[in-house]
Write a protein that holds these residues in place. Structure first.
Motif, PDB file in Angstrom:
ATOM      1  N   ALA B  41      34.049  68.371  61.961  1.00  0.00           N
ATOM      2  CA  ALA B  41      34.327  69.806  62.068  1.00  0.00           C
ATOM      3  C   ALA B  41      33.391  70.423  63.108  1.00  0.00           C
ATOM      4  N   PRO B  42      33.918  71.353  63.917  1.00  0.00           N
ATOM      5  CA  PRO B  42      33.067  71.944  64.966  1.00  0.00           C
ATOM      6  C   PRO B  42      31.896  72.753  64.402  1.00  0.00           C
ATOM      7  N   THR B  43      31.990  73.154  63.133  1.00  0.00           N
ATOM      8  CA  THR B  43      30.901  73.955  62.562  1.00  0.00           C
ATOM      9  C   THR B  43      30.013  73.124  61.634  1.00  0.00           C
ATOM     10  N   HIS B  44      30.264  71.820  61.572  1.00  0.00           N
ATOM     11  CA  HIS B  44      29.454  70.965  60.685  1.00  0.00           C
ATOM     12  C   HIS B  44      28.038  70.822  61.246  1.00  0.00           C
ATOM     13  N   ILE B  45      27.054  71.226  60.432  1.00  0.00           N
ATOM     14  CA  ILE B  45      25.667  71.200  60.897  1.00  0.00           C
ATOM     15  C   ILE B  45      24.988  69.944  60.383  1.00  0.00           C
ATOM     16  N   ASP B  46      24.406  69.187  61.319  1.00  0.00           N
ATOM     17  CA  ASP B  46      23.639  68.006  60.936  1.00  0.00           C
ATOM     18  C   ASP B  46      22.295  68.130  61.633  1.00  0.00           C
ATOM     19  N   ILE B  47      21.337  68.757  60.926  1.00  0.00           N
ATOM     20  CA  ILE B  47      20.109  69.194  61.587  1.00  0.00           C
ATOM     21  C   ILE B  47      19.271  67.999  62.036  1.00  0.00           C
ATOM     22  N   ARG B  48      19.484  66.819  61.411  1.00  0.00           N
ATOM     23  CA  ARG B  48      18.691  65.656  61.834  1.00  0.00           C
ATOM     24  C   ARG B  48      19.182  65.105  63.168  1.00  0.00           C
ATOM     25  N   ALA B  49      20.426  65.436  63.531  1.00  0.00           N
ATOM     26  CA  ALA B  49      20.981  64.885  64.772  1.00  0.00           C
ATOM     27  C   ALA B  49      21.033  65.949  65.856  1.00  0.00           C
ATOM     28  N   ARG B  50      20.070  66.878  65.870  1.00  0.00           N
ATOM     29  CA  ARG B  50      20.178  67.972  66.844  1.00  0.00           C
ATOM     30  C   ARG B  50      19.701  67.541  68.229  1.00  0.00           C
ATOM     31  N   ASN B  51      20.211  68.284  69.244  1.00  0.00           N
ATOM     32  CA  ASN B  51      19.821  68.087  70.641  1.00  0.00           C
ATOM     33  C   ASN B  51      19.975  66.657  71.133  1.00  0.00           C
ATOM     34  N   GLN B  52      21.013  65.959  70.665  1.00  0.00           N
ATOM     35  CA  GLN B  52      21.190  64.586  71.113  1.00  0.00           C
ATOM     36  C   GLN B  52      21.961  64.511  72.415  1.00  0.00           C
ATOM     37  N   GLY B  53      21.688  63.430  73.150  1.00  0.00           N
ATOM     38  CA  GLY B  53      22.419  63.196  74.390  1.00  0.00           C
ATOM     39  C   GLY B  53      23.735  62.495  74.088  1.00  0.00           C
ATOM     40  N   LEU B  54      24.276  61.841  75.123  1.00  0.00           N
ATOM     41  CA  LEU B  54      25.562  61.164  74.942  1.00  0.00           C
ATOM     42  C   LEU B  54      25.354  59.894  74.128  1.00  0.00           C
ATOM     43  N   SER B  55      26.193  59.679  73.124  1.00  0.00           N
ATOM     44  CA  SER B  55      26.088  58.473  72.322  1.00  0.00           C
ATOM     45  C   SER B  55      27.461  58.172  71.730  1.00  0.00           C
ATOM     46  N   TRP B  56      27.589  57.012  71.040  1.00  0.00           N
ATOM     47  CA  TRP B  56      28.883  56.679  70.440  1.00  0.00           C
ATOM     48  C   TRP B  56      29.209  57.613  69.289  1.00  0.00           C
ATOM     49  N   ALA B  57      28.152  58.009  68.541  1.00  0.00           N
ATOM     50  CA  ALA B  57      28.398  58.885  67.404  1.00  0.00           C
ATOM     51  C   ALA B  57      28.808  60.286  67.880  1.00  0.00           C
ATOM     52  N   HIS B  58      28.197  60.722  68.994  1.00  0.00           N
ATOM     53  CA  HIS B  58      28.532  62.036  69.564  1.00  0.00           C
ATOM     54  C   HIS B  58      28.746  61.858  71.065  1.00  0.00           C
ATOM     55  N   PRO B  59      29.984  61.583  71.487  1.00  0.00           N
ATOM     56  CA  PRO B  59      30.236  61.214  72.893  1.00  0.00           C
ATOM     57  C   PRO B  59      29.732  62.247  73.885  1.00  0.00           C
ATOM     58  N   LEU B  60      29.728  63.527  73.509  1.00  0.00           N
ATOM     59  CA  LEU B  60      29.264  64.555  74.437  1.00  0.00           C
ATOM     60  C   LEU B  60      27.977  65.210  73.932  1.00  0.00           C
ATOM     61  N   GLY B  61      27.294  64.558  72.989  1.00  0.00           N
ATOM     62  CA  GLY B  61      26.021  65.083  72.511  1.00  0.00           C
ATOM     63  C   GLY B  61      26.192  66.106  71.400  1.00  0.00           C
ATOM     64  N   THR B  62      25.049  66.686  70.983  1.00  0.00           N
ATOM     65  CA  THR B  62      25.071  67.713  69.942  1.00  0.00           C
ATOM     66  C   THR B  62      24.263  68.915  70.408  1.00  0.00           C
ATOM     67  N   ASP B  63      24.424  70.066  69.694  1.00  0.00           N
ATOM     68  CA  ASP B  63      23.687  71.263  70.103  1.00  0.00           C
ATOM     69  C   ASP B  63      22.410  71.428  69.278  1.00  0.00           C
ATOM     70  N   GLN B  64      21.817  72.624  69.353  1.00  0.00           N
ATOM     71  CA  GLN B  64      20.504  72.801  68.734  1.00  0.00           C
ATOM     72  C   GLN B  64      20.545  72.751  67.210  1.00  0.00           C
ATOM     73  N   LEU B  65      21.744  72.792  66.606  1.00  0.00           N
ATOM     74  CA  LEU B  65      21.866  72.676  65.150  1.00  0.00           C
ATOM     75  C   LEU B  65      22.501  71.345  64.765  1.00  0.00           C
ATOM     76  N   GLY B  66      22.692  70.462  65.737  1.00  0.00           N
ATOM     77  CA  GLY B  66      23.276  69.167  65.437  1.00  0.00           C
ATOM     78  C   GLY B  66      24.781  69.197  65.282  1.00  0.00           C
ATOM     79  N   ARG B  67      25.435  70.246  65.823  1.00  0.00           N
ATOM     80  CA  ARG B  67      26.891  70.284  65.767  1.00  0.00           C
ATOM     81  C   ARG B  67      27.473  69.479  66.927  1.00  0.00           C
ATOM     82  N   ASP B  68      28.555  68.783  66.665  1.00  0.00           N
ATOM     83  CA  ASP B  68      29.114  67.872  67.660  1.00  0.00           C
ATOM     84  C   ASP B  68      29.751  68.652  68.809  1.00  0.00           C
TER      85      ASP B  68
END
Lengths: 335, 290
Positions: B41-68
């Motif tokens: 979900a675009p509003t699903h917050i996963d605070i442990r996965a915040r500010n991530q770069g490109l990866s398989w779990a999040h192809p385009l990264g995550t934002d400051q709250l860990g949203r995909d």
């Protein structure tokens, strides 16, 4: 010329009245009483005077007249007083900002130069870029230069200003670190070094709007030049042996210039809108940034006055463009 | 049916328009079918996965709250396209009505064209901002936060963008009125209503299609601009302009987060404009002889 000026002026006044009516009716249609609800920080006696000045509780036509009086009577009187040291405006309540409790037009006057500088410079540079581009494009239509210029122009006027600004920040400020990304509003120009710094910090906001203006103007100018190239007098000029450069500059460009003025006049609302966005993006302390601040603080007198000032600027600049058009084109002047 | 086939055939050789159409089709697939395949979900917050770069779990990264970011881009693109589609009928309806009436009835021409010029001189962005601030809360109370904002933004953009259509249409109708078949129709006693509907409208359809397409690009830009200024949809609602607005603060550390929605707006607008320009070339009878 005077005749034309008077005619255009006579048209600008009803336009302004209509625009002020639109703004007023918009405020009127909003539920509740947006102007009557003042924050608690405004002192009670000021609140009373404001309510009287705006006619809170009176029927709407009267309030519209009071609204007009603020813009067309009270404010000019105050400015006249300041210029001449008289006191015609004494006792007349001016519109005050809910945020700073200063008269809104004083705040606006402080910030007007920055916005005018950005918009004016971007038009000037836009014309300077567009002129040679249009001439070279019209010289060989569908040639390689025309195609490249055409694609770039399409990019220039379809990309929103906040995007081009963002890309510029990313490339010039973050990546290459050539220019500052945030406008330093405390900078005073006192010597050459500070002038250079001022120019450096103005470069990006101006460049964003210049790109849009140049794209728009060059395309219209090219189209106008292509139209003029088909005219008989151009064939005559070529037939008498004038070089292609002289034909283009002396016979085609001069006849096409007047259409540029129309483009500038038509693009004004977009460019002032773009100025709001660029000011917000680069944190320039102009009218646009003030508008966003006022909206976020629910400072309605300020929002209302600013919207009106933007309308005034657009109408005045259109008037200027019309007069320029008349100067360039005798058919308009005498028609 | 023959009409449509010939339009398609005329559009085929326009390279820019075809590229634009393909890009648009891909975008529509991305925003409509994407959420079926990419189930975060675009509003699903996963605070442990915040500010991530490109990866398989999040192809385009995550934002400051860990949203995909990919899910947010899909949701944002869907809203942008929906706004554009919803604004178009308003623009066409208002502009079409004003243009038709002004062009056909000489008595209305002066008034309606003055009105159009007045709207063209309005400071549109400040007025849009004023409208949004004044009416956002009351509408949200009646229709719910996202619904109210959607209706408000669509109405506001529609009310301020019909002028181009009106002007183009007026010119077309004025030229059409001189043609023989209109005169013939009038001679056999066709009423104004039937005349406009049966003889005028079908013949001015093509410039209107072009204006509508170009107007969609403007609507997308305007909505993004409003959201970018923080005055569009409510804060927790992902639109492309909003994503850009949210990414601005951390532009220095995470430029990709601002560039992705920016790129998506740019691609959408350019594709729509390319299709519009291609349609103009394809439908303009003068361009065929060149």
């Amino acid at each position: 010329m005077l005749n034309l000026a008077l005619r255009r002026l006579a048209m600008a006044v009803p336009t302004l009245l209509c625009i002020s009516l639109v703004i007023f009716l918009l405020l009127e249609a909003a539920p509740g009483d947006p102007l009557g609800e003042m924050p608690l920080t405004v002192p009670p006696e000021v609140k009373e005077r404001m309510r009287a000045a705006l006619g809170v509780g009176e029927p709407w036509p009267l309030r519209y007249l009071l609204f007009l009086k603020q813009f067309f009577w009270v404010e000019p009187l105050h400015w006249l007083d300041r210029l001449l040291g008289t006191d015609f405006g004494a006792g007349q309540q001016r519109l005050i900002s809910y945020q700073s409790r200063a008269p809104v037009f004083d705040v606006i006057a402080e910030r007007l130069p920055q916005t005018l500088a950005v918009v004016g410079l971007s038009y000037l540079l836009g014309v300077l870029v567009a002129l040679p581009v249009a001439i070279l494009s019209a010289r060989h239509p569908q040639g390689w230069f025309d195609r490249i210029a055409g694609s770039l122009a399409m990019l220039g006027y379809s990309l929103p200003t906040f995007l081009t600004g963002l890309v510029l920040i990313w490339v010039l400020a973050i990546w290459l670190k050539w220019l500052p990304s945030v406008y330093d509003t405390t900078l005073r120009v006192t010597d050459w070094a500070s002038l250079l710094r001022q120019l450096r910090q103005m470069a990006m906001p101006v460049a964003v709007l210049t790109l849009y203006n140049a794209a728009q103007i060059s395309r219209y100018l090219r189209a106008a030049m292509l139209d003029n190239l088909r005219q008989d007098h151009v064939r005559t000029a070529r037939a008498k042996g004038l070089g292609e450069g002289a034909v283009l500059c002396r016979h085609v460009l001069r006849n096409s210039l007047s259409s540029m003025v129309t483009v500038i006049a038509l693009g004004l609302p977009t460019v002032f809108g773009g100025a709001i966005i660029t000011e917000q993006l680069f944190k320039v302390n102009g009218l646009g940034q003030l508008l966003i601040l006022a909206i976020n603080a629910h400072d309605l007198p300020m929002v209302m006055a600013l919207t009106f000032v933007f309308a005034l600027l657009i109408v005045l600049c259109t008037l200027l463009a019309d007069l320029l058009y008349g100067m360039l084109d005798p058919r308009i002047r005498h028609g | 049916m023959a009409e449509r086939a010939s339009l398609w055939q005329r559009l085929r050789p326009q390279r820019g328009a075809m590229i634009g159409l393909w890009v648009l089709a891909l975008l529509v697939v991305f925003v409509l079918l994407g959420p079926w395949l990419w189930r975060i979900a675009p509003t699903h917050i996963d605070i442990r996965a915040r500010n991530q770069g490109l990866s398989w779990a999040h192809p385009l990264g995550t934002d400051q709250l860990g949203r995909d970011m990919m899910a947010r881009l899909m949701a944002g693109g869907r809203i942008s396209l929906a706004v554009a589609m919803a604004v178009m009928p308003i623009t066409l309806g208002l502009g079409g009505l004003v243009g038709l009436l002004a062009g056909y009835f000489r008595r209305l021409d002066g008034v309606l064209m003055r009105l159009t010029e007045l709207f063209l001189a309005l400071p549109l962005l400040p007025l849009l901002l004023l409208m949004v601030t004044l009416f956002r809360e009351p509408l949200a109370r009646h229709l719910g936060p996202p619904g109210g904002s959607f209706v408000l933004i669509v109405l506001a953009i529609g009310l301020t963008s019909w002028m181009a259509v009106a002007r183009i249409l007026r010119g077309e109708v004025l030229a059409l009125k001189e043609r023989g078949f209109i005169e013939a129709a009038r001679a056999i006693g066709t009423r104004p209503g039937a005349m406009l509907w049966r003889h005028v409208l079908p013949n001015v359809a093509s410039p209107v299609v072009v204006a509508a397409t170009l107007g969609m690009a403007t609507a997308i830009t305007t909505e993004s601009a409003l959201s970018f200024l923080g005055l569009g949809f409510p804060p927790d609602y992902p639109t492309l302009g909003r994503l850009l607005h949210d990414a601005m603060d951390q532009m220095q550390q995470y430029p990709l987060r601002a560039l992705l929605p920016g790129l998506m707006i740019a691609v959408t607008v350019l594709a729509v404009n390319a299709v519009g320009e291609g349609l103009r070339e394809a439908l303009d009878p003068r361009s065929g002889s060149r």
